[in-house]
Design a protein around this motif. Structure first.
Motif, PDB file in Angstrom:
ATOM      1  N   PRO A  60       0.817  -1.228   0.000  1.00  0.00           N
ATOM      2  CA  PRO A  60       0.000   0.000   0.000  1.00  0.00           C
ATOM      3  C   PRO A  60       0.842   1.266   0.000  1.00  0.00           C
ATOM      4  O   PRO A  60       1.999   1.254   0.401  1.00  0.00           O
ATOM      5  N   SER A  61       0.216   2.357  -0.465  1.00  0.00           N
ATOM      6  CA  SER A  61       0.892   3.635  -0.582  1.00  0.00           C
ATOM      7  C   SER A  61       0.181   4.672   0.274  1.00  0.00           C
ATOM      8  O   SER A  61      -0.951   4.461   0.715  1.00  0.00           O
ATOM      9  N   LYS A  62       0.842   5.796   0.496  1.00  0.00           N
ATOM     10  CA  LYS A  62       0.375   6.754   1.496  1.00  0.00           C
ATOM     11  C   LYS A  62      -0.425   7.908   0.893  1.00  0.00           C
ATOM     12  O   LYS A  62       0.037   8.558  -0.048  1.00  0.00           O
ATOM     13  N   GLY A  63      -1.617   8.158   1.466  1.00  0.00           N
ATOM     14  CA  GLY A  63      -2.386   9.348   1.173  1.00  0.00           C
ATOM     15  C   GLY A  63      -2.889   9.465  -0.241  1.00  0.00           C
ATOM     16  O   GLY A  63      -2.745   8.557  -1.062  1.00  0.00           O
ATOM     17  N   GLY A  64      -3.480  10.635  -0.531  1.00  0.00           N
ATOM     18  CA  GLY A  64      -3.994  10.886  -1.861  1.00  0.00           C
ATOM     19  C   GLY A  64      -2.909  11.001  -2.918  1.00  0.00           C
ATOM     20  O   GLY A  64      -3.129  10.706  -4.082  1.00  0.00           O
ATOM     21  N   TYR A  65      -1.720  11.429  -2.496  1.00  0.00           N
ATOM     22  CA  TYR A  65      -0.574  11.521  -3.406  1.00  0.00           C
ATOM     23  C   TYR A  65       0.000  10.141  -3.707  1.00  0.00           C
ATOM     24  O   TYR A  65       0.700   9.960  -4.682  1.00  0.00           O
ATOM     25  N   ARG A  66      -0.303   9.171  -2.862  1.00  0.00           N
ATOM     26  CA  ARG A  66       0.118   7.773  -3.014  1.00  0.00           C
ATOM     27  C   ARG A  66       1.643   7.647  -3.067  1.00  0.00           C
ATOM     28  O   ARG A  66       2.213   6.969  -3.915  1.00  0.00           O
TER      29      ARG A  66
END
Length: 386
Positions: A60-66
């Motif tokens: 998985p990636s972080k936040g809306g910015y990914r």
């Protein structure tokens, strides 16, 4: 060639860019090329296994910015295995990561902007645009500047992209885009649709099939349908698509206020055969978007021989109008009403003629094979010049 696609997500709920990537990769493989995908999705996401090519899911990636700290390292380790890299989309970490990882590397990369440079966003979200301006010079501007080419899916998108940021430099290319041929058993699929939704049988179905989002003009469609349907008791509106922002509840309440709640069916997200069945069962497809880079769903409707009612903010509107494959008007309530009324006024012969024009428009302009062949041509023409 061996190609690598870098995309933030391949979740079908994300809309056109994800569906377009899936269709083109399927066609590239048919043409004898190899494609793989690196995405910021989690390996455990259930849609990963359904993609037609090998997927490297680093999330998985972080936040809306990914943001994902592994992506740059993965690209540096593996980019030498590929002849070219295709980046889908801007404004999330994956595009900037490609720029960082491929600096000084011989492997070229190409960027699909997917309408994300359309000036509509600047007008609709001025504060977000200001934030993007702070980000633009040191990130996305460099991503586009150093790409071998930025690829636009129609001429209108290419022209519009120049109007969002005055600091703009990139090699521009335009490719066809679209979808594959739909299943051929149209009659059987339409019957299956009516078996599942029997109250829709015998109605003149106006289909909206897309994300339920404010930019798609869903509110215009509900209000316009309320205005025109009073004189057409057999008309029925079908709204199908994922609702990520809770807009459907607002629209359902509006339908109740307008007294048309029984004349609208909300089917949720349709995929695979269910989606094609909805297209075949419909009489017309309607997408009054405020901004639409290409509109794969428009191409899908055309492929099924369905006339389309679209706004002139759907970037392929000129092609639709030129081919007589539907009606085009402004992305306003009045424009949406005019489109619906013009379609409702067609006699059976005129409707049959427009349906044939719709299918021809798809075949000549928007079949996915043309898109795949043009993409390969762009990569080959721009890969070995440096």
């Amino acid at each position: 060639m061996k190609l690598l696609r870098v995309i933030s997500t391949i979740d079908p709920k994300g809309g056109g860019p994800m569906e377009g990537a899936r269709r083109i990769d399927t066609e590239l493989i048919r043409l004898g090329h190899s494609t793989e995908v690196v995405t910021l999705d989690s390996p455990s996401d259930n849609f990963i296994q359904n993609y037609p090519a090998a997927v490297h899911a680093l999330g998985p990636s972080k936040g809306g910015y990914r943001y994902n700290g592994e992506l740059v390292n993965w690209l540096k380790r593996n980019v030498g295995n590929y002849d070219a890299v295709i980046v889908n989309g801007l404004w999330q970490y994956h595009s900037f990561a490609v720029w960082r990882a491929l600096a000084g590397v011989r492997t070229p990369y190409f960027v699909f902007a997917h309408g994300m440079l359309d000036p509509w966003f600047k007008r609709r979200y001025p504060l977000k645009h200001l934030k993007k301006w702070l980000y633009w010079p040191w990130a996305e501007y460099r991503v586009l500047r150093d790409a071998r080419a930025s690829i636009f899916t129609c001429e209108e998108e290419r022209r519009q992209a120049r109007n969002s940021f005055w600091l703009y430099r990139t090699k521009e290319e335009v490719t066809a885009y679209g979808t594959s041929s739909p299943p051929a058993n149209s009659g059987e699929m339409a019957l299956n649709f009516f078996d599942k939704f029997p109250k829709l049988k015998g109605k003149r179905l106006v289909l909206f099939l897309s994300r339920i989002h404010e930019k798609k003009g869903c509110d215009l469609l509900v209000n316009a349908f309320a205005e025109v349907s009073t004189n057409h008791e057999d008309a029925h509106l079908v709204i199908a698509g994922p609702d990520q922002d809770g807009l459907a509840a607002v629209l359902k309440d509006k339908a109740r206020q307008l007294g048309i709640q029984d004349r609208i069916s909300w089917l949720g997200m349709l995929q695979g055969d269910e989606k094609w069945a909805a297209f075949y069962a419909a009489d017309v497809f309607c997408l009054p978007s405020h901004q639409e880079n290409f509109g794969i769903v428009v191409a899908e409707a055309l492929a099924c021989g369905k006339p389309v009612l679209i706004s002139n903010k759907v970037n392929i509107w000129r092609e639709i109008e030129a081919d007589g494959a539907g009606f085009v008007d402004d992305d306003t309530l009045a424009g949406t009403v005019r489109n619906l009324r013009r379609w409702l006024a067609l006699d059976p012969a005129a409707h049959i003629k427009m349906s044939k024009q719709a299918r021809m428009c798809f075949t000549e302009r928007f079949h996915i094979r043309k898109a795949a062949e043009r993409l390969l041509e762009i990569i080959q023409d721009n890969s070995y010049k440096y």
